[in-house]
Motif scaffolding. Structure first.
Motif, PDB file in Angstrom:
ATOM      1  N   LEU A 199       0.814  -1.171  -0.040  1.00  0.00           N
ATOM      2  CA  LEU A 199       0.015  -0.076  -0.072  1.00  0.00           C
ATOM      3  C   LEU A 199       1.052   1.264  -0.024  1.00  0.00           C
ATOM      4  CD1 LEU A 199      -2.891  -1.124   2.490  1.00  0.00           C
ATOM      5  CD2 LEU A 199      -3.017  -0.681   0.181  1.00  0.00           C
ATOM      6  N   VAL A 200       1.995   1.210   0.748  1.00  0.00           N
ATOM      7  CA  VAL A 200       2.803   2.436   0.699  1.00  0.00           C
ATOM      8  C   VAL A 200       3.380   2.656  -0.511  1.00  0.00           C
ATOM      9  CG1 VAL A 200       5.002   3.501   1.659  1.00  0.00           C
ATOM     10  CG2 VAL A 200       3.314   2.123   3.037  1.00  0.00           C
ATOM     11  N   GLU A 201       3.885   1.417  -1.328  1.00  0.00           N
ATOM     12  CA  GLU A 201       4.622   1.598  -2.548  1.00  0.00           C
ATOM     13  C   GLU A 201       3.417   1.876  -3.460  1.00  0.00           C
ATOM     14  OE1 GLU A 201       7.830  -0.677  -5.377  1.00  0.00           O
ATOM     15  OE2 GLU A 201       6.634  -1.910  -3.964  1.00  0.00           O
ATOM     16  N   ALA A 202       2.217   1.522  -3.420  1.00  0.00           N
ATOM     17  CA  ALA A 202       1.203   1.798  -4.329  1.00  0.00           C
ATOM     18  C   ALA A 202       0.662   3.296  -4.461  1.00  0.00           C
ATOM     19  CB  ALA A 202       0.251   0.739  -4.235  1.00  0.00           C
ATOM     20  N   GLN A 203       0.780   3.933  -2.945  1.00  0.00           N
ATOM     21  CA  GLN A 203       0.684   5.022  -2.940  1.00  0.00           C
ATOM     22  C   GLN A 203       1.784   6.250  -3.058  1.00  0.00           C
ATOM     23  OE1 GLN A 203      -2.088   5.830   0.555  1.00  0.00           O
ATOM     24  NE2 GLN A 203      -2.952   4.052   0.057  1.00  0.00           N
ATOM     25  N   ASN A 204       2.664   5.767  -3.766  1.00  0.00           N
ATOM     26  CA  ASN A 204       3.788   6.574  -4.131  1.00  0.00           C
ATOM     27  C   ASN A 204       4.769   7.004  -2.985  1.00  0.00           C
ATOM     28  OD1 ASN A 204       3.180   6.466  -6.890  1.00  0.00           O
ATOM     29  ND2 ASN A 204       1.721   8.018  -6.620  1.00  0.00           N
ATOM     30  N   GLY A 205       4.961   6.019  -1.875  1.00  0.00           N
ATOM     31  CA  GLY A 205       5.925   6.164  -1.116  1.00  0.00           C
ATOM     32  C   GLY A 205       7.325   6.024  -1.701  1.00  0.00           C
ATOM     33  N   VAL A 223       9.919   2.789   1.368  1.00  0.00           N
ATOM     34  CA  VAL A 223       9.555   1.471   1.070  1.00  0.00           C
ATOM     35  C   VAL A 223      10.701   0.361   1.445  1.00  0.00           C
ATOM     36  CG1 VAL A 223       8.655  -0.419  -0.592  1.00  0.00           C
ATOM     37  CG2 VAL A 223       7.885   2.186  -0.764  1.00  0.00           C
ATOM     38  N   LEU A 224      11.802   0.760   1.195  1.00  0.00           N
ATOM     39  CA  LEU A 224      13.069  -0.002   1.338  1.00  0.00           C
ATOM     40  C   LEU A 224      13.311   0.057   3.107  1.00  0.00           C
ATOM     41  CD1 LEU A 224      15.585   0.979  -1.367  1.00  0.00           C
ATOM     42  CD2 LEU A 224      14.552  -1.482  -0.881  1.00  0.00           C
ATOM     43  N   THR A 225      12.942   1.223   3.757  1.00  0.00           N
ATOM     44  CA  THR A 225      13.113   1.060   5.153  1.00  0.00           C
ATOM     45  C   THR A 225      12.098   0.439   5.810  1.00  0.00           C
ATOM     46  OG1 THR A 225      14.065   3.349   5.099  1.00  0.00           O
ATOM     47  CG2 THR A 225      13.198   2.766   7.443  1.00  0.00           C
TER      48      THR A 225
END
Length: 131
Positions: free
Chosen positions: A69-75, A80-82
């Motif tokens: 969800l974080v990656e999909a919402q442009n984190g 995202v790696l953290t």
């Protein structure tokens, strides 16, 4: 509708799948050795292996969902790696702690796992709140 690719989450999910097999295989081997094919057994080593795998299964799927969800919402790649690294590091420490009967390693593993979940939840909340 555009399909969102989640390359970082995908790599973490793949690594977690391998880790799950790595946690599951010793259970199967121990079950064969002690002849206890069902349940949690009275064999302490088998019970420890089962709990290491069970704890992994309890936390990783939701952690991967949050990560996606974080990656999909442009984190950012960094966030995202953290989050993924915190989750992975926590799970490794916890598993080592379970197999070596080290309470401190298990504890630090859970702290890193909780931190990953809190970071993802905080980021998602802040992102939705400010959108």
């Amino acid at each position: 509708m555009e399909l969102t690719m989640l390359p970082i989450t995908s790599l973490f999910a793949a690594a977690f799948a391998v880790a799950l097999v790595a946690l599951s295989f010793p259970i199967s081997m121990r079950r064969l050795k002690v002849g206890d094919m069902v349940g949690d057994s009275t064999d302490e080593d088998l019970r420890r292996r089962i709990r290491a795998q069970g704890n992994f299964i309890e936390y990783v799927p939701f952690g991967v969902l949050l990560l996606g969800l974080v990656e999909a919402q442009n984190g950012t790649t960094t966030i995202v790696l953290t989050i993924g690294s915190l989750l992975a590091f926590g799970r490794v420490l916890h598993a080592i702690g379970m197999f070596s009967s080290s309470g401190p390693l298990r504890g630090f593993g859970m702290i890193f796992t909780y931190l990953a979940l809190f970071c993802a939840a905080g980021w998602l909340t802040a992102n939705v709140w400010t959108s």
